[in-house]
Design a protein around this motif. Structure first.
Motif, PDB file in Angstrom:
ATOM      1  N   HIS A  17       0.830  -1.205   0.000  1.00  0.00           N
ATOM      2  CA  HIS A  17       0.000   0.000   0.000  1.00  0.00           C
ATOM      3  C   HIS A  17       0.863   1.252   0.000  1.00  0.00           C
ATOM      4  N   ALA A  18       2.067   1.136   0.570  1.00  0.00           N
ATOM      5  CA  ALA A  18       2.974   2.275   0.659  1.00  0.00           C
ATOM      6  C   ALA A  18       4.405   1.783   0.581  1.00  0.00           C
ATOM      7  N   VAL A  19       5.270   2.642   0.042  1.00  0.00           N
ATOM      8  CA  VAL A  19       6.693   2.329  -0.102  1.00  0.00           C
ATOM      9  C   VAL A  19       7.492   3.522   0.443  1.00  0.00           C
ATOM     10  N   ILE A  20       8.475   3.231   1.274  1.00  0.00           N
ATOM     11  CA  ILE A  20       9.444   4.246   1.695  1.00  0.00           C
ATOM     12  C   ILE A  20      10.761   3.902   1.018  1.00  0.00           C
ATOM     13  N   ASN A  21      11.220   4.790   0.144  1.00  0.00           N
ATOM     14  CA  ASN A  21      12.419   4.519  -0.644  1.00  0.00           C
ATOM     15  C   ASN A  21      13.615   5.265  -0.063  1.00  0.00           C
ATOM     16  N   LEU A  22      14.490   4.497   0.601  1.00  0.00           N
ATOM     17  CA  LEU A  22      15.689   5.046   1.235  1.00  0.00           C
ATOM     18  C   LEU A  22      16.951   4.498   0.589  1.00  0.00           C
ATOM     19  N   VAL A  23      16.829   3.961  -0.612  1.00  0.00           N
ATOM     20  CA  VAL A  23      17.956   3.301  -1.259  1.00  0.00           C
ATOM     21  C   VAL A  23      19.031   4.322  -1.612  1.00  0.00           C
ATOM     22  N   ALA A  28      -3.574   3.810  -6.463  1.00  0.00           N
ATOM     23  CA  ALA A  28      -2.241   4.400  -6.511  1.00  0.00           C
ATOM     24  C   ALA A  28      -1.546   4.256  -5.168  1.00  0.00           C
ATOM     25  N   PRO A  29      -0.413   3.539  -5.113  1.00  0.00           N
ATOM     26  CA  PRO A  29       0.282   3.390  -3.838  1.00  0.00           C
ATOM     27  C   PRO A  29       0.985   4.691  -3.438  1.00  0.00           C
ATOM     28  N   VAL A  30       1.225   4.828  -2.149  1.00  0.00           N
ATOM     29  CA  VAL A  30       2.006   5.944  -1.630  1.00  0.00           C
ATOM     30  C   VAL A  30       3.488   5.603  -1.783  1.00  0.00           C
ATOM     31  N   ILE A  31       4.269   6.530  -2.303  1.00  0.00           N
ATOM     32  CA  ILE A  31       5.725   6.372  -2.365  1.00  0.00           C
ATOM     33  C   ILE A  31       6.350   7.591  -1.708  1.00  0.00           C
ATOM     34  N   VAL A  32       7.076   7.358  -0.623  1.00  0.00           N
ATOM     35  CA  VAL A  32       7.778   8.436   0.069  1.00  0.00           C
ATOM     36  C   VAL A  32       9.260   8.269  -0.220  1.00  0.00           C
ATOM     37  N   PHE A  33       9.826   9.277  -0.841  1.00  0.00           N
ATOM     38  CA  PHE A  33      11.194   9.224  -1.360  1.00  0.00           C
ATOM     39  C   PHE A  33      12.106  10.131  -0.553  1.00  0.00           C
ATOM     40  N   ALA A  34      13.318   9.643  -0.274  1.00  0.00           N
ATOM     41  CA  ALA A  34      14.313  10.442   0.445  1.00  0.00           C
ATOM     42  C   ALA A  34      15.098  11.291  -0.544  1.00  0.00           C
ATOM     43  N   GLY A  35      14.751  12.574  -0.622  1.00  0.00           N
ATOM     44  CA  GLY A  35      15.518  13.522  -1.414  1.00  0.00           C
ATOM     45  C   GLY A  35      16.573  14.193  -0.560  1.00  0.00           C
ATOM     46  N   SER A  36      17.137  15.268  -1.081  1.00  0.00           N
ATOM     47  CA  SER A  36      18.196  15.973  -0.369  1.00  0.00           C
ATOM     48  C   SER A  36      17.943  17.468  -0.396  1.00  0.00           C
ATOM     49  N   ARG A  53       5.517  13.574 -11.700  1.00  0.00           N
ATOM     50  CA  ARG A  53       4.766  13.324 -12.930  1.00  0.00           C
ATOM     51  C   ARG A  53       3.822  12.143 -12.767  1.00  0.00           C
ATOM     52  N   ALA A  54       4.306  11.089 -12.099  1.00  0.00           N
ATOM     53  CA  ALA A  54       3.446   9.922 -11.884  1.00  0.00           C
ATOM     54  C   ALA A  54       2.296  10.244 -10.938  1.00  0.00           C
ATOM     55  N   THR A  55       2.519  11.163 -10.010  1.00  0.00           N
ATOM     56  CA  THR A  55       1.435  11.600  -9.134  1.00  0.00           C
ATOM     57  C   THR A  55       0.405  12.392  -9.919  1.00  0.00           C
ATOM     58  N   ALA A  56       0.872  13.254 -10.818  1.00  0.00           N
ATOM     59  CA  ALA A  56      -0.046  14.074 -11.612  1.00  0.00           C
ATOM     60  C   ALA A  56      -0.938  13.223 -12.501  1.00  0.00           C
ATOM     61  N   ASP A  57      -0.424  12.085 -12.974  1.00  0.00           N
ATOM     62  CA  ASP A  57      -1.262  11.244 -13.841  1.00  0.00           C
ATOM     63  C   ASP A  57      -1.998  10.151 -13.072  1.00  0.00           C
ATOM     64  N   GLY A  58      -1.907  10.177 -11.743  1.00  0.00           N
ATOM     65  CA  GLY A  58      -2.688   9.266 -10.912  1.00  0.00           C
ATOM     66  C   GLY A  58      -2.089   7.894 -10.704  1.00  0.00           C
ATOM     67  N   THR A  59      -0.841   7.692 -11.143  1.00  0.00           N
ATOM     68  CA  THR A  59      -0.209   6.381 -10.996  1.00  0.00           C
ATOM     69  C   THR A  59       0.218   6.106  -9.558  1.00  0.00           C
ATOM     70  N   VAL A  60       0.755   7.124  -8.896  1.00  0.00           N
ATOM     71  CA  VAL A  60       1.201   6.986  -7.512  1.00  0.00           C
ATOM     72  C   VAL A  60       0.749   8.218  -6.736  1.00  0.00           C
ATOM     73  N   ARG A  61       0.938   8.158  -5.428  1.00  0.00           N
ATOM     74  CA  ARG A  61       0.858   9.342  -4.575  1.00  0.00           C
ATOM     75  C   ARG A  61       2.261   9.542  -4.022  1.00  0.00           C
ATOM     76  N   GLY A  62       3.034  10.369  -4.735  1.00  0.00           N
ATOM     77  CA  GLY A  62       4.446  10.515  -4.426  1.00  0.00           C
ATOM     78  C   GLY A  62       4.735  11.701  -3.537  1.00  0.00           C
ATOM     79  N   VAL A  63       5.585  11.485  -2.538  1.00  0.00           N
ATOM     80  CA  VAL A  63       6.002  12.516  -1.594  1.00  0.00           C
ATOM     81  C   VAL A  63       7.521  12.452  -1.489  1.00  0.00           C
ATOM     82  N   THR A  64       8.186  13.582  -1.623  1.00  0.00           N
ATOM     83  CA  THR A  64       9.632  13.639  -1.405  1.00  0.00           C
ATOM     84  C   THR A  64       9.925  14.431  -0.137  1.00  0.00           C
TER      85      THR A  64
END
Length: 336
Positions: A70-76, A113-121, A158-169
């Motif tokens: 349902h959600a992904v936290i991307n810390l790679v 659309a799954p939630v994706i929380v991404f670690a930016g800088s 972009r993927a959030t805008a087209d409804g594919t994901v709910r992306g948060v950085t």
């Protein structure tokens, strides 16, 4: 146990990843902890954990890792770190390629659309025209690492805008703290300088010490990722810098480290000195970073709880206990 949301944490064995696992332990979720090496998961708590060892750069590995999530936290993070990132190759495959694979996997998801929380800088902004930065500034990334982080963030938007994901950085400043048992070590400037001080070596700066750094304890970073999961709909589609509007001068930071280590060892504080910058220095080493996270706080209620002084004391105590096994990183001398 059935019916619980599944949260996949990519990079779960890392320094921040292990802290995120601990922060999720008291949540009624199932956590899939994914890393290149075996992951230690919390032994107690409300959450249930499953550990998966995988190379996320392999074909199909990301899709398998997030299947049903349902959600992904991307810390790679590539093992070369931010200084080792070049214009392409392995670092880009890890930073940008994994996000691209996440978006592709989400496009095939039939359960929403799954939630994706991404670690930016925080450094993605480049040399900001004003401080503190608050996320409304235009980005002018100055390093390959920051350009790659921005490219991955843009894919999510972009993927959030087209409804594919709910992306948060969440754009992270300098993160520091003690590593958890079984988790990745902090390779950042704070722990490196603490180790140098315990070894009796001078703490070196590549400038006069007035350059300021936004510092955030790893426990507060982990809490921010958990908060983002709970407010994903309100946060989706943009980036959110994290910090506390402080920005510590590097000279003051290093002198505090020297004093705290001296109190542990009973020896005089090691000197803090300015040295010429090496060829490997980056533009971001020479300009300040201060972050205003009030926008993120207004949405989530999150705010830093660990003060800089308390965080430094905790880190010094933890590294002091491990003093006998110090590894100074093959002579690397960060100067940020």
């Amino acid at each position: 146990m059935t019916g619980r949301p599944l949260v996949t944490v990519l990079g779960a064995a890392g320094f921040v990843g292990s802290a995120v696992l601990s922060a999720l332990a008291d949540r009624p979720v199932t956590v899939r902890a994914v890393s290149r090496r075996p992951t230690s998961v919390p032994a107690a708590g409300v959450a249930t954990f499953e550990a998966v060892t995988a190379d996320l750069t392999a074909a199909g590995a990301v899709a398998d890792a997030v299947d049903g999530a349902h959600a992904v936290i991307n810390l790679v993070l590539d093992t070369s770190g931010w200084r080792g990132a070049d214009g392409g190759g392995a670092a880009e495959r890890v930073i940008v390629g994994v996000v691209r694979d996440l978006v592709d996997a989400a496009a095939r998801c039939r359960s929403g659309a799954p939630v994706i929380v991404f670690a930016g800088s925080a450094s993605q902004v480049g040399r900001a025209g004003r401080l503190p930065v608050d996320g409304t500034e235009p980005d002018h990334p100055e390093t390959a690492y920051d350009r790659q982080k921005l490219a991955a963030e843009t894919l999510l938007e972009r993927a959030t805008a087209d409804g594919t994901v709910r992306g948060v950085t969440l754009r992270l400043p300098t993160v520091f703290g003690a590593a958890r048992p079984g988790g990745g070590a902090d390779r950042g400037v704070v722990s490196t300088m603490i180790r140098r001080a315990f070894a009796g070596d001078p703490l070196t700066m590549w400038h006069d010490g007035t350059v300021r750094r936004e510092l955030l304890h790893v426990d507060d970073v982990a809490a921010a990722f958990v908060a983002a999961l709970g407010h994903a709909d309100a946060l989706a589609g943009r980036h959110w810098p994290l910090g506390d509007r402080h920005g510590e001068p590097v000279g003051d930071l290093f002198r505090t480290i020297a004093t705290l280590v001296a109190a542990e060892t009973g020896r005089p504080p090691v000197p803090v000195v300015s040295v010429p910058p090496p060829a490997a220095a980056r533009p971001s080493d020479f300009h300040s970073m201060v972050v205003d996270a009030s926008a993120f706080t207004a949405v989530t209620g999150w705010r830093p709880r660990v003060s800089l002084g308390e965080g430094l004391r905790r880190t010094v105590r933890a590294l002091g206990r491990a003093e006998a096994g110090l590894d100074l990183g093959a002579g690397l001398v960060p100067g940020e």
